[in-house]
Design an enzyme around this catalytic site. Structure first.
Site, mmCIF file in Angstrom:
data_model
loop_
_atom_site.group_PDB
_atom_site.id
_atom_site.type_symbol
_atom_site.label_atom_id
_atom_site.label_comp_id
_atom_site.label_asym_id
_atom_site.label_seq_id
_atom_site.Cartn_x
_atom_site.Cartn_y
_atom_site.Cartn_z
ATOM 1 N N ASP A 129 1.707 15.212 14.235
ATOM 2 C CA ASP A 129 2.252 15.012 12.888
ATOM 3 C C ASP A 129 1.170 15.153 11.818
ATOM 4 O O ASP A 129 1.079 14.332 10.900
ATOM 5 C CB ASP A 129 2.964 13.660 12.785
ATOM 6 N N VAL A 160 3.330 -0.205 4.870
ATOM 7 C CA VAL A 160 1.952 -0.641 5.051
ATOM 8 C C VAL A 160 1.538 -1.548 3.902
ATOM 9 O O VAL A 160 1.680 -1.190 2.728
ATOM 10 C CB VAL A 160 1.009 0.584 5.195
ATOM 11 N N LEU A 166 0.813 -1.225 0.000
ATOM 12 C CA LEU A 166 0.000 0.000 0.000
ATOM 13 C C LEU A 166 0.840 1.266 0.000
ATOM 14 O O LEU A 166 0.701 2.113 -0.871
ATOM 15 C CB LEU A 166 -0.957 0.006 1.201
ATOM 16 N N LYS A 211 0.535 -2.252 9.382
ATOM 17 C CA LYS A 211 1.691 -1.356 9.439
ATOM 18 C C LYS A 211 2.833 -2.131 10.070
ATOM 19 O O LYS A 211 2.715 -2.616 11.199
ATOM 20 C CB LYS A 211 1.325 -0.109 10.260
ATOM 21 N N GLY A 219 5.773 5.130 5.062
ATOM 22 C CA GLY A 219 5.903 6.448 5.683
ATOM 23 C C GLY A 219 7.292 6.597 6.247
ATOM 24 O O GLY A 219 8.250 6.024 5.729
ATOM 25 N N THR A 220 7.398 7.360 7.314
ATOM 26 C CA THR A 220 8.698 7.600 7.914
ATOM 27 C C THR A 220 9.191 6.363 8.651
ATOM 28 O O THR A 220 10.372 6.035 8.624
ATOM 29 C CB THR A 220 8.582 8.777 8.909
ATOM 30 N N PHE A 221 8.279 5.673 9.312
ATOM 31 C CA PHE A 221 8.687 4.518 10.114
ATOM 32 C C PHE A 221 8.112 3.203 9.636
ATOM 33 O O PHE A 221 8.692 2.154 9.869
ATOM 34 C CB PHE A 221 8.273 4.726 11.579
ATOM 35 N N GLY A 222 6.964 3.254 9.013
ATOM 36 C CA GLY A 222 6.284 2.005 8.726
ATOM 37 C C GLY A 222 6.050 1.751 7.256
ATOM 38 O O GLY A 222 5.910 2.678 6.468
HETATM 39 N N1 LIG Z 1 -4.956 1.849 7.496
HETATM 40 C C1 LIG Z 1 -4.375 2.190 6.350
HETATM 41 N N2 LIG Z 1 -4.924 1.897 5.153
HETATM 42 C C2 LIG Z 1 -4.326 2.262 3.987
HETATM 43 N N3 LIG Z 1 -3.160 2.925 3.917
HETATM 44 C C3 LIG Z 1 -2.557 3.260 5.090
HETATM 45 C C4 LIG Z 1 -3.117 2.919 6.342
HETATM 46 N N4 LIG Z 1 -2.284 3.340 7.307
HETATM 47 C C5 LIG Z 1 -1.268 3.930 6.688
HETATM 48 N N5 LIG Z 1 -1.422 3.890 5.351
HETATM 49 C C6 LIG Z 1 -0.524 4.446 4.338
HETATM 50 O O1 LIG Z 1 0.820 4.216 4.741
HETATM 51 C C7 LIG Z 1 1.528 5.446 4.916
HETATM 52 C C8 LIG Z 1 2.439 5.309 6.111
HETATM 53 O O2 LIG Z 1 1.664 5.020 7.274
HETATM 54 P P1 LIG Z 1 1.883 5.835 8.612
HETATM 55 O O3 LIG Z 1 1.021 5.249 9.677
HETATM 56 O O4 LIG Z 1 1.725 7.275 8.359
HETATM 57 O O5 LIG Z 1 3.404 5.483 8.914
HETATM 58 P P2 LIG Z 1 4.644 6.371 9.362
HETATM 59 O O6 LIG Z 1 4.575 6.415 10.862
HETATM 60 O O7 LIG Z 1 5.803 5.603 8.868
HETATM 61 O O8 LIG Z 1 4.521 7.730 8.723
HETATM 62 C C9 LIG Z 1 0.457 6.515 5.063
HETATM 63 O O9 LIG Z 1 0.902 7.789 4.607
HETATM 64 C C10 LIG Z 1 -0.690 5.963 4.224
HETATM 65 O O10 LIG Z 1 -0.543 6.330 2.878
HETATM 66 MG MG LIG Z 2 2.880 8.960 8.544
#
Ligand SMILES: Nc1ncnc2c1ncn2[C@@H]1O[C@H](COP(=O)(O)OP(=O)(O)O)[C@@H](O)[C@H]1O
Ligand SMILES: [Mg+2]
Length: 326
Positions: free
Chosen positions: A164, A62, A54, A76, A57-60
């Protein structure tokens, strides 16, 4: 864990394959913290099956997974344990049992190989991805603004600051096209918890955080929200600045007026404030925002003195939300 980054939205680390075809062979994608998870589509992840990459992001990273009934989820994957995010998601769920607060639903947390997995409701594109192909009209912007503020009001009423807010952390519902949800509780902070010195992705960071003048609070989210709304309106990042606190403060002053003396006095970087650089001429808010009510509301959200800044409750009562656009 704190998800603070210096990246700009336009050069975001977020990457998505929502619109491209599924990766069918062995894949590995990484997030900017370096988490590299090797997977294959169709492979098992605990009791789930991986069906799609999907986003990251910065840490995860998905991924989409399905359970034995074929119900899709987002998982995640983190390389470090992050209890903060899970604890906050659990607390939110406890106070919002029916999922009415517009915050991503949390289902499970489990370890897998060397990784930690947070099982979430499967959502759609984030606003950053969406804006690369589309723009929002004023009615859509009004609705998204109202939804995010309502979700934020709920978090703030629990004493939680998101820390954030940015387009990557606002995600459309997968099923209901016009619904958006708040995600990424990785930096969410309770009022009585340790407050990191620096929060937010640079461009969305409030002046009191940059100044390090006091422990910041929920009002810092309001500044970030204002930056986000201008970006949704114009299609580009509002406060464009690199990793430079003094230039950032100089730009803020050139748009919003002087930083109050008491904030300068309390600032931990006070000695540097006498020699702020000269920024390039900045577009003023009134040159960008043509709707008078929206301009008035944003001006109140961009109040440099965070004690005077409008809160979520007051935002929702503003005239801008009483208007119907045709
Ligand atoms: N529940 C979800 N369903 C679909 N896409 C998701 C979901 N959670 C996160 N994402 C996608 O993954 C990206 C990174 O997730 P996020 O939780 O923001 O991680 P990080 O802490 O690494 O920034 C998000 O910007 C979004 O596009
Ligand atoms: Mg994020």
């Amino acid at each position: 864990m704190n998800s603070t980054t210096e990246s700009s939205s336009s050069s975001s680390s977020s990457s998505s394959s929502e619109s491209s075809s599924d990766k069918s062979s062995s894949s590995s994608s990484s997030c900017s913290s370096g988490c590299q998870f090797l997977y294959e589509i169709g492979e098992k992840l605990d009791k789930y099956v991986i069906t799609k990459y999907l986003s990251s992001g910065t840490f995860g990273m998905v991924l989409e997974v399905i359970d034995e009934l074929g119900i899709p989820y987002a998982v995640k994957i983190l390389s470090q344990t992050d209890h903060t995010e899970v604890e906050v998601l659990k607390q939110i769920q406890q106070f919002d049992p029916f999922g009415e607060a517009g915050i991503v639903r949390f289902y499970d947390y489990f370890a897998w190989q060397d990784y930690h997995c947070i099982l979430l409701e499967r959502l759609g594109l984030n606003l950053h991805e969406y804006l690369q192909q589309n723009s929002l009209n004023i009615t859509e912007l009004q609705s998204i603004f109202q939804q995010i503020t309502t979700s934020l009001l709920f978090m703030h009423s629990l004493g939680i600051t998101h820390t954030d807010l940015k387009p990557e952390n606002i995600v459309f519902s997968h099923q209901q096209k016009h619904l958006v949800k708040l995600i990424d509780m990785g930096g969410a902070t309770q009022a009585n918890e340790h407050h990191s010195t620096v929060i937010n992705t640079r461009q969305y960071r409030a002046p009191e955080v940059i100044l390090r003048c006091d422990a910041w609070d929920t009002s810092s989210d309001i500044w970030s929200l204002a930056c986000l709304i201008v970006e949704l309106y114009t299609g580009s990042v509002f406060i464009k600045v690199g990793n430079n606190d003094l230039m950032h403060l100089a730009i803020i002053q050139s748009i919003f007026g002087p930083i109050p003396r008491w904030m300068k006095e309390r600032s931990k970087i006070k000695t540097k404030l006498n020699s702020l650089p000269y920024p390039k001429p900045q577009l003023q808010l009134g040159q960008l925002i043509k709707d008078h009510d929206l301009l008035d509301l944003l001006t109140k959200m961009f109040c440099i003195d965070h004690n005077q800044r409008i809160d979520c409750h007051q935002i929702l009562l503003h005239n801008f939300f009483q208007k119907k656009f045709i």
